[in-house]
Motif scaffolding. Structure first.
Motif, PDB file in Angstrom:
ATOM      1  N   ALA A   1      11.521  14.894  12.432  1.00 37.03           N
ATOM      2  CA  ALA A   1      10.355  14.732  13.298  1.00 37.03           C
ATOM      3  C   ALA A   1      10.216  13.275  13.724  1.00 37.03           C
ATOM      4  CB  ALA A   1       9.099  15.203  12.575  1.00 37.03           C
ATOM      5  N   GLY A   2      10.440  12.357  12.785  1.00 40.37           N
ATOM      6  CA  GLY A   2      10.418  10.938  13.131  1.00 40.37           C
ATOM      7  C   GLY A   2      11.525  10.586  14.104  1.00 40.37           C
ATOM      8  N   GLN A   3      12.693  11.158  13.897  1.00 34.65           N
ATOM      9  CA  GLN A   3      13.817  10.899  14.787  1.00 34.65           C
ATOM     10  C   GLN A   3      13.560  11.462  16.183  1.00 34.65           C
ATOM     11  OE1 GLN A   3      17.636  12.615  13.648  1.00 34.65           O
ATOM     12  NE2 GLN A   3      18.587  10.606  13.878  1.00 34.65           N
ATOM     13  N   LEU A   4      12.854  12.579  16.242  1.00 29.11           N
ATOM     14  CA  LEU A   4      12.509  13.186  17.522  1.00 29.11           C
ATOM     15  C   LEU A   4      11.692  12.216  18.381  1.00 29.11           C
ATOM     16  CD1 LEU A   4      12.182  15.594  19.478  1.00 29.11           C
ATOM     17  CD2 LEU A   4      10.249  16.345  18.072  1.00 29.11           C
ATOM     18  N   VAL A   5      10.782  11.489  17.742  1.00 32.12           N
ATOM     19  CA  VAL A   5       9.978  10.498  18.459  1.00 32.12           C
ATOM     20  C   VAL A   5      10.787   9.232  18.719  1.00 32.12           C
ATOM     21  CG1 VAL A   5       7.914   9.047  18.341  1.00 32.12           C
ATOM     22  CG2 VAL A   5       7.840  11.400  17.487  1.00 32.12           C
ATOM     23  N   GLY A   6      11.562   8.803  17.733  1.00 32.16           N
ATOM     24  CA  GLY A   6      12.243   7.525  17.819  1.00 32.16           C
ATOM     25  C   GLY A   6      13.411   7.496  18.783  1.00 32.16           C
ATOM     26  N   ALA A   7      14.207   8.562  18.843  1.00 31.64           N
ATOM     27  CA  ALA A   7      15.429   8.532  19.650  1.00 31.64           C
ATOM     28  C   ALA A   7      15.165   8.269  21.134  1.00 31.64           C
ATOM     29  CB  ALA A   7      16.215   9.824  19.449  1.00 31.64           C
ATOM     30  N   PRO A   8      14.272   9.032  21.783  1.00 33.72           N
ATOM     31  CA  PRO A   8      13.993   8.720  23.201  1.00 33.72           C
ATOM     32  C   PRO A   8      13.362   7.339  23.380  1.00 33.72           C
ATOM     33  CG  PRO A   8      13.221  10.928  22.632  1.00 33.72           C
ATOM     34  CD  PRO A   8      13.549  10.229  21.341  1.00 33.72           C
ATOM     35  N   LEU A   9      12.510   6.955  22.433  1.00 31.46           N
ATOM     36  CA  LEU A   9      11.836   5.661  22.531  1.00 31.46           C
ATOM     37  C   LEU A   9      12.832   4.513  22.479  1.00 31.46           C
ATOM     38  CD1 LEU A   9       9.294   3.861  22.471  1.00 31.46           C
ATOM     39  CD2 LEU A   9       9.319   4.102  19.983  1.00 31.46           C
ATOM     40  N   TRP A  10      13.688   4.519  21.449  1.00 30.85           N
ATOM     41  CA  TRP A  10      14.644   3.418  21.292  1.00 30.85           C
ATOM     42  C   TRP A  10      15.700   3.429  22.399  1.00 30.85           C
ATOM     43  CZ3 TRP A  10      11.972   0.499  18.623  1.00 30.85           C
ATOM     44  CH2 TRP A  10      11.374   0.864  17.429  1.00 30.85           C
ATOM     45  N   GLY A  11      16.134   4.622  22.800  1.00 27.23           N
ATOM     46  CA  GLY A  11      17.121   4.692  23.869  1.00 27.23           C
ATOM     47  C   GLY A  11      16.598   4.116  25.164  1.00 27.23           C
ATOM     48  N   SER A  12      15.373   4.497  25.534  1.00 27.26           N
ATOM     49  CA  SER A  12      14.777   3.979  26.760  1.00 27.26           C
ATOM     50  C   SER A  12      14.484   2.488  26.654  1.00 27.26           C
ATOM     51  CB  SER A  12      13.483   4.754  27.056  1.00 27.26           C
ATOM     52  OG  SER A  12      12.880   4.299  28.241  1.00 27.26           O
ATOM     53  N   LEU A  13      13.988   2.049  25.494  1.00 26.09           N
ATOM     54  CA  LEU A  13      13.696   0.624  25.306  1.00 26.09           C
ATOM     55  C   LEU A  13      14.967  -0.207  25.389  1.00 26.09           C
ATOM     56  CD1 LEU A  13      11.466  -1.435  24.665  1.00 26.09           C
ATOM     57  CD2 LEU A  13      11.967  -1.093  22.227  1.00 26.09           C
ATOM     58  N   SER A  14      16.080   0.334  24.870  1.00 24.13           N
ATOM     59  CA  SER A  14      17.341  -0.410  24.933  1.00 24.13           C
ATOM     60  C   SER A  14      17.846  -0.545  26.365  1.00 24.13           C
ATOM     61  CB  SER A  14      18.401   0.273  24.064  1.00 24.13           C
ATOM     62  OG  SER A  14      18.891   1.457  24.660  1.00 24.13           O
TER      63      SER A  14
ATOM     64  N   GLN B   1      19.552  12.688  21.753  1.00 22.21           N
ATOM     65  CA  GLN B   1      19.245  12.535  20.341  1.00 22.21           C
ATOM     66  C   GLN B   1      17.882  13.136  20.006  1.00 22.21           C
ATOM     67  OE1 GLN B   1      21.314  11.534  18.021  1.00 22.21           O
ATOM     68  NE2 GLN B   1      22.901  11.181  19.564  1.00 22.21           N
ATOM     69  N   GLY B   2      16.951  13.056  20.960  1.00 17.88           N
ATOM     70  CA  GLY B   2      15.664  13.703  20.749  1.00 17.88           C
ATOM     71  C   GLY B   2      15.801  15.213  20.657  1.00 17.88           C
ATOM     72  N   ALA B   3      16.668  15.789  21.506  1.00 17.24           N
ATOM     73  CA  ALA B   3      16.930  17.221  21.429  1.00 17.24           C
ATOM     74  C   ALA B   3      17.551  17.578  20.085  1.00 17.24           C
ATOM     75  CB  ALA B   3      17.845  17.645  22.577  1.00 17.24           C
ATOM     76  N   SER B   4      18.477  16.730  19.625  1.00 19.41           N
ATOM     77  CA  SER B   4      19.077  16.950  18.304  1.00 19.41           C
ATOM     78  C   SER B   4      18.009  16.901  17.218  1.00 19.41           C
ATOM     79  CB  SER B   4      20.157  15.893  18.033  1.00 19.41           C
ATOM     80  OG  SER B   4      21.212  15.983  18.958  1.00 19.41           O
ATOM     81  N   SER B   5      17.113  15.930  17.338  1.00 19.52           N
ATOM     82  CA  SER B   5      16.055  15.797  16.338  1.00 19.52           C
ATOM     83  C   SER B   5      15.107  16.990  16.362  1.00 19.52           C
ATOM     84  CB  SER B   5      15.269  14.499  16.581  1.00 19.52           C
ATOM     85  OG  SER B   5      16.122  13.381  16.485  1.00 19.52           O
ATOM     86  N   LEU B   6      14.814  17.481  17.570  1.00 20.19           N
ATOM     87  CA  LEU B   6      13.962  18.665  17.664  1.00 20.19           C
ATOM     88  C   LEU B   6      14.622  19.850  16.964  1.00 20.19           C
ATOM     89  CD1 LEU B   6      11.450  20.089  18.702  1.00 20.19           C
ATOM     90  CD2 LEU B   6      12.622  20.430  20.898  1.00 20.19           C
ATOM     91  N   GLY B   7      15.938  19.970  17.136  1.00 18.26           N
ATOM     92  CA  GLY B   7      16.663  21.009  16.419  1.00 18.26           C
ATOM     93  C   GLY B   7      16.571  20.831  14.916  1.00 18.26           C
ATOM     94  N   ARG B   8      16.623  19.574  14.477  1.00 16.04           N
ATOM     95  CA  ARG B   8      16.545  19.301  13.030  1.00 16.04           C
ATOM     96  C   ARG B   8      15.135  19.527  12.491  1.00 16.04           C
ATOM     97  NH1 ARG B   8      19.635  14.699  14.755  1.00 16.04           N
ATOM     98  NH2 ARG B   8      21.855  15.096  14.407  1.00 16.04           N
ATOM     99  N   VAL B   9      14.135  19.458  13.363  1.00 22.40           N
ATOM    100  CA  VAL B   9      12.774  19.807  12.950  1.00 22.40           C
ATOM    101  C   VAL B   9      12.630  21.321  12.852  1.00 22.40           C
ATOM    102  CG1 VAL B   9      10.350  19.770  13.617  1.00 22.40           C
ATOM    103  CG2 VAL B   9      11.742  17.714  13.878  1.00 22.40           C
ATOM    104  N   LEU B  10      13.084  22.007  13.898  1.00 22.24           N
ATOM    105  CA  LEU B  10      12.937  23.460  13.939  1.00 22.24           C
ATOM    106  C   LEU B  10      13.772  24.149  12.866  1.00 22.24           C
ATOM    107  CD1 LEU B  10      13.056  24.018  17.809  1.00 22.24           C
ATOM    108  CD2 LEU B  10      11.038  23.968  16.326  1.00 22.24           C
ATOM    109  N   GLY B  11      14.963  23.615  12.611  1.00 23.92           N
ATOM    110  CA  GLY B  11      15.853  24.228  11.631  1.00 23.92           C
ATOM    111  C   GLY B  11      15.245  24.318  10.238  1.00 23.92           C
ATOM    112  N   PRO B  12      14.794  23.192   9.652  1.00 20.61           N
ATOM    113  CA  PRO B  12      14.176  23.268   8.323  1.00 20.61           C
ATOM    114  C   PRO B  12      12.909  24.108   8.286  1.00 20.61           C
ATOM    115  CG  PRO B  12      14.870  21.025   8.775  1.00 20.61           C
ATOM    116  CD  PRO B  12      15.048  21.793  10.054  1.00 20.61           C
ATOM    117  N   VAL B  13      12.094  24.069   9.349  1.00 15.94           N
ATOM    118  CA  VAL B  13      10.884  24.892   9.375  1.00 15.94           C
ATOM    119  C   VAL B  13      11.263  26.372   9.346  1.00 15.94           C
ATOM    120  CG1 VAL B  13       8.900  25.592  10.769  1.00 15.94           C
ATOM    121  CG2 VAL B  13       9.474  23.166  10.543  1.00 15.94           C
ATOM    122  N   LEU B  14      12.230  26.741  10.194  1.00 11.81           N
ATOM    123  CA  LEU B  14      12.706  28.119  10.207  1.00 11.81           C
ATOM    124  C   LEU B  14      13.359  28.480   8.877  1.00 11.81           C
ATOM    125  CD1 LEU B  14      13.208  30.745  11.764  1.00 11.81           C
ATOM    126  CD2 LEU B  14      15.307  29.713  12.677  1.00 11.81           C
ATOM    127  N   GLY B  15      14.151  27.536   8.352  1.00 12.93           N
ATOM    128  CA  GLY B  15      14.822  27.791   7.076  1.00 12.93           C
ATOM    129  C   GLY B  15      13.850  27.973   5.940  1.00 12.93           C
TER     130      GLY B  15
END
Length: 387
Positions: A45-58, A336-350
């Motif tokens: 969930a943190g990565q979901l927020v961070g990836a688009p933020l850091w990518g755009s800021l860079s 990376q945000g899409a990947s992070s969203l998948g990593r959020v949904l995966g554990p919740v579903l799991g």
């Protein structure tokens, strides 16, 4: 590229060290086994927020400042984990770690800055192999430091301290050895409004790639978030054995991504390679609950590792090819945000599936989800060929 490889490698060692000990650490401070999967999802969930933020800021200030700041933040999160004694502090440490791990979008963007279309697949494979090698040494080292005693709190804390040190070493290496890759004239103008992640879903090509990424990574996260608990319950293994198991899959991933991914991409193309990778991933995930002993489990994990090693650089290369230089950080941040969203949904579903049918259930669901992802990528490949 070699310096960037070392930076990502060292940072991923620190992350990998936490993997085999985290479930035991969380249970030790009172977190239930089914909730451990949820806590693992907080990182994503943190990565979901961070990836688009850091990518755009860079894209606006350069890749190097983003990498430096996030490496320090990652070290801080590991130290917080070392002293966490409640579920709240544990959750905060995982969220901060996820936010800082979003810097991978800047690392991918750095790679695309210094490569051409011809050299990019091999370079992205090399960067992916840094992840694989981090998962070789990280979990193995974490399991070694933690030992075989699941209740040894000092040993578990020692792993978190060591992970922080790895991130600090990566920070120093970035500070001393890694030059800026994005010159000022190619950066996004300071007064340009940052593009939100949702905007990229309006582009037909990117939408298909990002949705497929969410689906496949969610399936992968189902395995990653459940494997430690499942293996401990089914085969009575501790942190040390789990560390070697993760390291084993990392060896295979590195062999594929560093050795043959470039040649395979040239011969078959990234769409076909991504599709085949998803199929292998699904077969590997499906094999886990049917393994009756550790050797058979390692066979399933081997197939899974090959699939993941084929999918990740192929998909990131497809996404990078669809972006202009001045927006590549933002686009890869969306990826990376899409990947992070998948990593959020995966554990919740799991977590939900595990509570209903047991720890073997998430693997079945993950394999089915992977098949859906392969159909999406194959469909995108047909559209690309027609165009």
């Amino acid at each position: 590229m070699f310096t960037l490889f070392l930076v990502v490698f060292l940072d991923l060692i620190g992350f990998g060290m936490i993997i085999p000990v985290f479930p035991f650490y969380a249970e030790r401070i009172g977190v239930s086994p089914s909730s451990v999967i949820f806590f693992l999802g907080l990182y994503s969930a943190g990565q979901l927020v961070g990836a688009p933020l850091w990518g755009s800021l860079s894209d606006r200030i350069g890749r190097r400042p983003v990498l430096l700041f996030t490496l320090l933040a990652n070290a801080a999160s590991s130290w917080m984990l070392a002293y966490a004694d409640t579920g709240v502090t544990l959750a905060i440490s995982r969220i901060i770690a996820g936010l800082s791990a979003g810097n991978i979008s800047a690392a991918y963007a750095y790679t695309t800055d210094i490569t051409t279309d011809a050299t990019r697949p091999k370079a992205l494979g090399l960067l992916g192999s840094a992840f694989g090698m981090g998962f070789i040494l990280g979990p193995a080292l974490g399991g070694f430091l933690a030992g075989a005693d699941n209740d040894n709190g000092s040993a578990l804390g020692r792993v978190a301290h060591a992970a922080a040190i790895m991130s600090l070493v990566a920070f120093v290496l970035t500070l001393v050895r890694l030059p800026e890759s994005l010159p000022p004239e190619k950066r996004r103008a300071p007064d340009t409004r940052r593009v939100g992640m949702g905007v990229y879903f309006t582009r037909p090509v990117l939408r298909g790639l990002l949705v497929a990424t969410i689906v496949v990574v969610a399936a992968v996260a189902l395995l990653q978030s459940t494997l430690a608990l499942y293996s401990a319950e089914r085969f009575a293994v501790g942190p040390r054995t789990l560390g070697w198991m993760y390291g084993f899959t990392g060896v295979i991933s590195v062999a594929v991504q560093a050795g043959i991914i470039g040649k395979l991409t040239t011969r078959f193309g990234p769409h076909k390679l991504a599709t085949v990778g998803i199929v292998f991933t699904a077969i590997g995930i499906l094999g886990v609950p049917f393994a009756t002993n550790i050797p058979l489990l390692l066979v399933a994990l081997s197939i899974f590792a090959v699939g993941s090693a084929l999918f990740n650089p192929s998909m990131s290369g497809l996404v990078a090819a669809s972006a202009a230089p001045h927006e590549r950080g933002g686009v890869l941040g969306a990826y990376q945000g899409a990947s992070s969203l998948g990593r959020v949904l995966g554990p919740v579903l799991g977590s939900g599936v595990a509570s209903l049918v047991g720890l073997g259930g998430p693997f079945i669901v993950g394999a089915v989800v992977c098949v859906a992802g392969s159909l999406l990528v194959a469909r995108q490949g047909r559209k690309y060929a027609a165009a």
